[in-house]
Design a protein around this motif. Structure first.
Motif, PDB file in Angstrom:
ATOM      1  N   THR A 119      18.017   9.919  39.134  1.00 55.00           N
ATOM      2  CA  THR A 119      17.452   9.301  40.326  1.00 55.00           C
ATOM      3  C   THR A 119      18.508   8.471  41.040  1.00 55.00           C
ATOM      4  O   THR A 119      19.187   7.656  40.416  1.00 55.00           O
ATOM      5  N   VAL A 120      18.647   8.713  42.301  1.00 49.39           N
ATOM      6  CA  VAL A 120      19.563   7.897  43.099  1.00 49.39           C
ATOM      7  C   VAL A 120      18.793   7.229  44.222  1.00 49.39           C
ATOM      8  O   VAL A 120      17.794   7.737  44.719  1.00 49.39           O
ATOM      9  N   GLU A 121      19.320   6.126  44.635  1.00 45.01           N
ATOM     10  CA  GLU A 121      18.623   5.249  45.567  1.00 45.01           C
ATOM     11  C   GLU A 121      19.334   5.246  46.913  1.00 45.01           C
ATOM     12  O   GLU A 121      20.555   5.345  46.989  1.00 45.01           O
ATOM     13  N   ALA A 122      18.554   5.131  47.972  1.00 45.13           N
ATOM     14  CA  ALA A 122      19.118   4.963  49.312  1.00 45.13           C
ATOM     15  C   ALA A 122      18.509   3.724  49.939  1.00 45.13           C
ATOM     16  O   ALA A 122      17.307   3.682  50.216  1.00 45.13           O
ATOM     17  N   ARG A 123      19.309   2.726  50.146  1.00 42.13           N
ATOM     18  CA  ARG A 123      18.820   1.455  50.671  1.00 42.13           C
ATOM     19  C   ARG A 123      19.228   1.347  52.143  1.00 42.13           C
ATOM     20  O   ARG A 123      20.409   1.247  52.472  1.00 42.13           O
ATOM     21  N   ARG A 151      24.780  10.331  44.787  1.00 44.50           N
ATOM     22  CA  ARG A 151      25.328   8.990  44.799  1.00 44.50           C
ATOM     23  C   ARG A 151      24.291   8.041  45.389  1.00 44.50           C
ATOM     24  O   ARG A 151      23.568   8.393  46.319  1.00 44.50           O
ATOM     25  N   ASN A 152      24.250   6.839  44.870  1.00 48.06           N
ATOM     26  CA  ASN A 152      23.454   5.797  45.486  1.00 48.06           C
ATOM     27  C   ASN A 152      24.114   5.372  46.796  1.00 48.06           C
ATOM     28  O   ASN A 152      25.351   5.395  46.902  1.00 48.06           O
ATOM     29  N   ALA A 153      23.277   4.997  47.752  1.00 50.45           N
ATOM     30  CA  ALA A 153      23.855   4.706  49.067  1.00 50.45           C
ATOM     31  C   ALA A 153      23.170   3.521  49.715  1.00 50.45           C
ATOM     32  O   ALA A 153      21.967   3.288  49.549  1.00 50.45           O
ATOM     33  N   LEU A 209      14.176   7.310  47.503  1.00 57.67           N
ATOM     34  CA  LEU A 209      14.618   7.747  46.185  1.00 57.67           C
ATOM     35  C   LEU A 209      14.778   9.262  46.198  1.00 57.67           C
ATOM     36  O   LEU A 209      14.007   9.975  46.845  1.00 57.67           O
ATOM     37  N   ALA A 210      15.748   9.723  45.495  1.00 58.43           N
ATOM     38  CA  ALA A 210      15.951  11.167  45.394  1.00 58.43           C
ATOM     39  C   ALA A 210      16.167  11.529  43.944  1.00 58.43           C
ATOM     40  O   ALA A 210      16.808  10.792  43.191  1.00 58.43           O
TER      41      ALA A 210
END
Lengths: 293, 293
Positions: free
Chosen positions: B3-7, B248-250, B270-271
């Motif tokens: 799980t990667v996060e996009a803020r 990648r988290n972004a 979230l992806a």
DNA sequence: GTTCCGCATGAATCGATAG
DNA sequence: ACTATCGATTCATGCGGAA
């Protein structure tokens, strides 16, 4: 027959330039020794002293250039201690204080960059071609460097790039005369500020730092036949030789006797060229290496 | 599944960056508003005030970047009064005084530059990608951006001969264990610091300043899955979207609500991505748009 | 006459070694 | 510590000889 002159001068350009008249040069094209290189001629200029070393020369170049003329400076900063050194961009700022206008920056994409592998950088495949002018209005002949476009041109150029083609033949135009007719009516486009050329690694006489096509392109763009071209760091004489072949008068200054002799041996003081006739057609012969990809 | 996060953050990055932790970002990739553009968002920064405006932001970027991280700044000076303005090169000098190392300058060669014609300049077909670092040792994954060599391009004249292929194949077949690495090393070459990309990709939105391939290449080069990527001038969210797709988290910051909403609509917070497995092979899939021609 | 292959050669850069 | 020299790394290009 038109006669053009090639004046070769042995000496330090910082001094020799003083003998040239004000406002007399149409195009200055040069590639000064990069920092830490050519230690036996200019003493291997240290990166930190590069600007200080170059400014008196650029001051003289400013004086001898016509107000309508252009100065093309081929240069690239080296890596020092893991960083790109700042002497080139500092030089731009300093030259502007001398009165130079930083008109444009062309990119020379070197298709055959020097090999090597390092943990934190890739091969350096480009150099700067800084354009400086004295005035906002300057002479520029954009049509002289137009490039062919379209499928037909691509096929044509691909054929031209065969290894077995006769290059020097097309250069002078002798063997190219008949083919020139093929270009009539073909579509051409203006180039961009990115030039794609390979460095010449073949060991002819002395390796030049740039291929003929580089000064040729700028001589085409900024001068006409009979104009004056100056290279204060002549080296083996590439710029002067190309300028003369193109029917431009040329002045070359070189501090190293061996390079000076080399240029002298190749370049006759006077050259006789046929009067320009098919100007546009002959000037727009395809430049495979400059063609946008 | 990873799980990667996009803020996504709506606000002025000069302020919003202060909420980010020290040494927390692996890669900053951004294309700030150029001088005089986006007048309605950042107040239309005047070229003469550009450095002064950017320095507080770069100061914060320095703080949030990991010591092993990299900052890629996509920028190009505009023409002002017939000259290339000096704010970019002045910015380099000023950022070095903040502690940034000017490690490298990549060239983005825009293969399809905007058409246009001016009396004294050609189309501008390149932009700078300035690489800054906090330390001389930084993370770099060069194998992730290797390009095929040999007969990858039709333009190339020299093709890999049949015997060479057989020889390489047999060499691969005879090996064991590191077979794959050998094969890759033989068929691929490290790229240079010149990137050839078109400005727009057909299947992407048209509001982006740069094509997906641009941030993708640098994300590949400087980060691994699970790392953190930051774009303080998110715009329509190209960098964040690409980073997320690559696992990648972004973090993206944007001051204009309409751009922020645009990015928000496209990018899920979230992806979930499949865990990386065939790392080497998958990472070295060919990138046509980045290939030298 | 072609096409193909071997080879030398670069405005490079890093890291280690030496003064 | 700081500078000078040297070996190792690596690839596009064109020449010359071979097929």
């Amino acid at each position: 027959m038109t006669t053009v002159e090639a004046r070769l001068i042995l000496g330090d350009c910082a001094k020799e330039l003083k003998h040239l008249a004000d406002d007399s040069i149409d195009l200055i094209f040069t590639s000064p020794p990069y920092a830490d290189s050519r230690a036996n001629s200019y003493g291997g200029i240290k990166p930190d002293q590069y600007v200080e070393w170059f400014l008196p020369i650029s001051q003289e170049l400013y004086r001898v250039l016509k107000p309508s003329g252009t100065f093309i400076l081929n240069i690239k900063e080296k890596v020092v201690n893991g960083e790109r050194h700042t002497y080139v961009i500092e030089l731009i700022l300093a030259m502007r204080k001398q009165g130079w206008l930083w008109t444009e920056e062309f990119i020379w994409h070197k298709k055959n960059a020097y090999p090597g592998k390092w943990p934190n950088r890739f091969r350096d495949a480009w150099e700067r071609l800084l354009q400086f002018n004295k005035a906002r209005k300057f002479r520029m002949f954009q049509e002289a460097v137009m490039v062919p476009m379209g499928d037909w041109a691509e096929r044509r150029l691909r054929r031209l790039s065969q290894t077995d083609r006769i290059r020097d033949n097309s250069r002078v135009g002798s063997g190219f005369g008949k083919r020139v007719a093929n270009w009539i009516g073909r579509q051409k486009a203006y180039p961009t500020n990115v030039l794609h050329l390979a460095t010449e690694t073949k060991n002819r006489n002395h390796s030049a730092v740039f291929p003929d096509d580089l000064p040729e392109w700028f001589i085409r763009l900024f001068t006409q036949e009979g104009d004056w071209v100056l290279d204060p760091f002549m080296g083996s004489g590439t710029t002067v030789r190309v300028a003369q072949r193109m029917g431009r008068n040329a002045i070359g200054i070189e501090i190293l006797p061996e390079y000076y002799q080399l240029a002298k041996a190749i370049i006759p003081p006077l050259a006789h060229l046929p009067a320009r006739q098919l100007s546009l057609l002959e000037e727009t012969e395809p430049y495979e290496s400059v063609e946008p990809e």
